[in-house]
Design a protein around this motif. Structure first.
Motif, PDB file in Angstrom:
ATOM      1  N   THR A 210       0.825  -1.214   0.000  1.00 51.48           N
ATOM      2  CA  THR A 210       0.000   0.000   0.000  1.00 51.48           C
ATOM      3  C   THR A 210       0.854   1.257   0.000  1.00 51.48           C
ATOM      4  OG1 THR A 210      -0.164  -0.265   2.366  1.00 51.48           O
ATOM      5  CG2 THR A 210      -2.061  -0.952   1.104  1.00 51.48           C
ATOM      6  N   ALA A 211       2.064   1.186   0.559  1.00 50.84           N
ATOM      7  CA  ALA A 211       2.860   2.416   0.672  1.00 50.84           C
ATOM      8  C   ALA A 211       3.596   2.756  -0.616  1.00 50.84           C
ATOM      9  CB  ALA A 211       3.862   2.284   1.810  1.00 50.84           C
ATOM     10  N   GLU A 212       3.850   1.775  -1.455  1.00 49.16           N
ATOM     11  CA  GLU A 212       4.543   2.019  -2.728  1.00 49.16           C
ATOM     12  C   GLU A 212       5.831   2.831  -2.577  1.00 49.16           C
ATOM     13  OE1 GLU A 212       2.101   2.495  -6.555  1.00 49.16           O
ATOM     14  OE2 GLU A 212       1.024   3.567  -5.007  1.00 49.16           O
ATOM     15  N   GLY A 213       6.690   2.421  -1.695  1.00 52.77           N
ATOM     16  CA  GLY A 213       7.994   3.091  -1.571  1.00 52.77           C
ATOM     17  C   GLY A 213       7.967   4.373  -0.762  1.00 52.77           C
ATOM     18  N   ASP A 214       6.816   4.704  -0.154  1.00 50.83           N
ATOM     19  CA  ASP A 214       6.716   5.916   0.667  1.00 50.83           C
ATOM     20  C   ASP A 214       6.861   5.502   2.139  1.00 50.83           C
ATOM     21  OD1 ASP A 214       5.728   7.967   2.285  1.00 50.83           O
ATOM     22  OD2 ASP A 214       4.219   8.610   0.831  1.00 50.83           O
ATOM     23  N   MET A 215       8.025   5.788   2.704  1.00 48.21           N
ATOM     24  CA  MET A 215       8.314   5.325   4.063  1.00 48.21           C
ATOM     25  C   MET A 215       7.352   5.940   5.079  1.00 48.21           C
ATOM     26  SD  MET A 215      10.522   3.482   5.802  1.00 48.21           S
ATOM     27  CE  MET A 215      12.227   3.443   5.333  1.00 48.21           C
ATOM     28  N   ARG A 216       7.027   7.213   4.885  1.00 49.09           N
ATOM     29  CA  ARG A 216       6.147   7.873   5.857  1.00 49.09           C
ATOM     30  C   ARG A 216       4.804   7.154   5.914  1.00 49.09           C
ATOM     31  NH1 ARG A 216       5.252  12.802   3.589  1.00 49.09           N
ATOM     32  NH2 ARG A 216       6.885  13.936   4.655  1.00 49.09           N
ATOM     33  N   GLN A 217       4.279   6.850   4.727  1.00 48.19           N
ATOM     34  CA  GLN A 217       2.977   6.179   4.703  1.00 48.19           C
ATOM     35  C   GLN A 217       3.062   4.790   5.326  1.00 48.19           C
ATOM     36  OE1 GLN A 217       1.146   5.937   0.855  1.00 48.19           O
ATOM     37  NE2 GLN A 217      -0.862   5.767   1.794  1.00 48.19           N
ATOM     38  N   ALA A 218       4.144   4.083   5.039  1.00 41.23           N
ATOM     39  CA  ALA A 218       4.293   2.733   5.593  1.00 41.23           C
ATOM     40  C   ALA A 218       4.300   2.791   7.116  1.00 41.23           C
ATOM     41  CB  ALA A 218       5.574   2.095   5.073  1.00 41.23           C
ATOM     42  N   ILE A 219       5.066   3.747   7.673  1.00 40.00           N
ATOM     43  CA  ILE A 219       5.166   3.822   9.141  1.00 40.00           C
ATOM     44  C   ILE A 219       3.824   4.262   9.744  1.00 40.00           C
ATOM     45  CG2 ILE A 219       6.349   4.937  11.080  1.00 40.00           C
ATOM     46  CD1 ILE A 219       8.821   5.185   9.304  1.00 40.00           C
ATOM     47  N   ASN A 220       3.188   5.247   9.095  1.00 44.32           N
ATOM     48  CA  ASN A 220       1.890   5.708   9.606  1.00 44.32           C
ATOM     49  C   ASN A 220       0.853   4.592   9.593  1.00 44.32           C
ATOM     50  OD1 ASN A 220       2.186   8.350  10.427  1.00 44.32           O
ATOM     51  ND2 ASN A 220       2.024   9.145   8.343  1.00 44.32           N
ATOM     52  N   ASN A 221       0.828   3.834   8.501  1.00 44.54           N
ATOM     53  CA  ASN A 221      -0.147   2.747   8.412  1.00 44.54           C
ATOM     54  C   ASN A 221       0.163   1.653   9.423  1.00 44.54           C
ATOM     55  OD1 ASN A 221      -1.438   4.108   6.425  1.00 44.54           O
ATOM     56  ND2 ASN A 221      -0.594   2.926   4.743  1.00 44.54           N
ATOM     57  N   LEU A 222       1.450   1.433   9.660  1.00 45.57           N
ATOM     58  CA  LEU A 222       1.835   0.444  10.678  1.00 45.57           C
ATOM     59  C   LEU A 222       1.286   0.866  12.035  1.00 45.57           C
ATOM     60  CD1 LEU A 222       3.632  -1.986  11.634  1.00 45.57           C
ATOM     61  CD2 LEU A 222       5.440  -0.321  12.019  1.00 45.57           C
ATOM     62  N   GLN A 223       1.487   2.129  12.363  1.00 44.27           N
ATOM     63  CA  GLN A 223       1.030   2.601  13.671  1.00 44.27           C
ATOM     64  C   GLN A 223      -0.499   2.557  13.768  1.00 44.27           C
ATOM     65  OE1 GLN A 223       2.299   6.552  14.820  1.00 44.27           O
ATOM     66  NE2 GLN A 223       1.917   6.123  16.975  1.00 44.27           N
ATOM     67  N   SER A 224      -1.169   2.972  12.693  1.00 48.59           N
ATOM     68  CA  SER A 224      -2.640   2.949  12.734  1.00 48.59           C
ATOM     69  C   SER A 224      -3.158   1.533  12.895  1.00 48.59           C
ATOM     70  CB  SER A 224      -3.240   3.519  11.446  1.00 48.59           C
ATOM     71  OG  SER A 224      -2.675   4.738  11.160  1.00 48.59           O
ATOM     72  N   THR A 225      -2.553   0.602  12.162  1.00 47.93           N
ATOM     73  CA  THR A 225      -3.032  -0.786  12.238  1.00 47.93           C
ATOM     74  C   THR A 225      -2.792  -1.349  13.636  1.00 47.93           C
ATOM     75  OG1 THR A 225      -2.314  -1.008   9.950  1.00 47.93           O
ATOM     76  CG2 THR A 225      -2.954  -3.013  11.071  1.00 47.93           C
TER      77      THR A 225
END
Ligand SMILES: Nc1ncnc2c1ncn2[C@@H]1O[C@H](COP(=O)(O)OP(=O)(O)OP(=O)(O)O)[C@@H](O)[C@H]1O
Ligand SMILES: [Mg+2]
Length: 343
Positions: A210-225
């Motif tokens: 889902t993040a497609e190489g965007d680290m910020r999104q990956a970390i944010n989604n990790l925290q939200s999940t």
């Protein structure tokens, strides 16, 4: 953010003693150049600049969430150390950055005398520089030259073509590319270990997808999940990210490959009924096809071409279920032997 809403009781244990948890993107923002993940060639150049001490004007450009702002701050810290506070002027898109600011604020900072480590320069950080008006950028041209013996500029932007040519020609341009999946994965694993997050491998893969190489999104989604569900699994990630489920999309593509239009249409109808737009569906189909390893190369190319045409038509305004049905029919048709189509 961690929340302790009554609807998801599992979250209660994650909020810390003060009841406030920092966003992980900030908590795990690298401070040293060596901690920045990916783009190693470019980061190595920054390390050389940090050692050498004579920083040129630089522009770092690239997609969102891949470490541009972080890199500039790390570089400034490496160069100035404890003089960072007096030696750096940071202006970002949330500040007023019109011609007046360039003429007054930047100029007076450049003229100000501060004590820095020997051989170092004051640094003006212009974050999100592509949102500066062309007028303000023009005003910057001469300022950059006049004060270059004491002040150096570091610009970060998403699109370097929005920076006017004369400024580009005064700067070393560093381009950051999208982070690789393995790089994002490694960072996520580190954060999971530090935060004691429970996860499975599919969960992390889903975050990367889902993040497609965007680290910020990956970390944010990790925290939200994690704060929403207390476990990082594929299903939980897709509930948070709210994208068409790639497992269903993969099933649909397999049906197309087998020429089974009814099964494929069933999946599309289901996704449509769940409320996803045509763009959501087409984009996910494209990404799934691209990453599907067991699809023969030739079929993959043909599928991608067809999905691309449909994407264009959807963007032109025809985002209907009929359009998606047409795409499915054409994908299925590719797998049907030609003699069967001659009627
Ligand atoms: N290369 C990286 N290594 C480690 N962490 C990263 C990296 N890139 C991004 N991050 C994480 O994502 C957050 C945001 O990064 P950053 O602010 O540098 O993005 P950016 O490239 O400036 O994006 P934008 O174009 O949206 O301003 C950081 O706080 C950090 O947690
Ligand atoms: Mg930034």
């Amino acid at each position: 953010m961690a929340s302790s809403s009554a609807a998801v009781p599992v979250t209660a244990k994650h909020s810390d003693a003060e009841g406030y948890e920092m966003p992980w993107v900030e908590k795990y923002r690298p401070i040293l150049l060596g901690d920045i993940v990916g783009n190693s060639d470019t980061v190595d150049r920054l390390k050389v600049i940090a050692e050498d001490g004579n920083m040129p004007h630089i522009i770092i450009s690239g997609l969102p969430g891949i470490g541009k702002t972080t890199s500039i701050h790390c570089l400034a810290h490496a160069l100035l150390g404890s003089a960072y506070r007096e030696g750096v002027l940071e202006l970002n898109a949330s500040d007023e950055r019109g011609i007046d600011v360039v003429r007054n604020k930047i100029k007076s900072f450049a003229q100000r005398k501060v004590t820095l480590p020997p051989g170092r320069h004051k640094i003006v950080i212009l974050d999100e520089a592509d949102s500066m008006t062309a007028g303000a950028q023009q005003a910057l041209r001469r300022t950059m030259e006049i004060y270059s013996n004491t002040t150096r500029f570091a610009l970060a932007c998403n699109m370097s073509n929005k920076i006017i040519e004369p400024i580009q020609s005064r700067c070393a341009i560093l381009r950051y590319s999208k982070l690789r999946d393995a790089e994002v994965l490694k960072r996520l694993e580190e954060i999971c270990a530090a935060e004691k997050v429970e996860y499975n491998d599919q969960g992390l893969q889903a975050l990367i997808f889902t993040a497609e190489g965007d680290m910020r999104q990956a970390i944010n989604n990790l925290q939200s999940t994690w704060s929403g569900f207390g476990f990082v699994s594929q299903d939980n990630v897709f509930k948070i990210c709210d994208q068409p489920h790639p497992v269903q999309v993969r099933k649909m593509i397999k049906s197309c490959q087998a020429g089974d239009i009814n099964a494929a249409l069933e999946v599309i109808n289901k996704l449509w009924d769940q409320g996803y737009s045509a763009v959501d569906i087409v984009v996910t189909v494209f990404r799934v096809v691209k990453g599907l390893d067991d699809l023969p190369e030739y079929t993959k190319l043909e599928f991608i071409r067809e999905v691309g045409w449909t994407h264009m038509r959807v963007l032109e305004g025809v985002g209907t279920i009929v359009q998606l049905g047409g795409m499915i029919a054409r994908l299925c048709r590719m797998s049907i032997p030609p003699e069967m189509l001659k009627l």
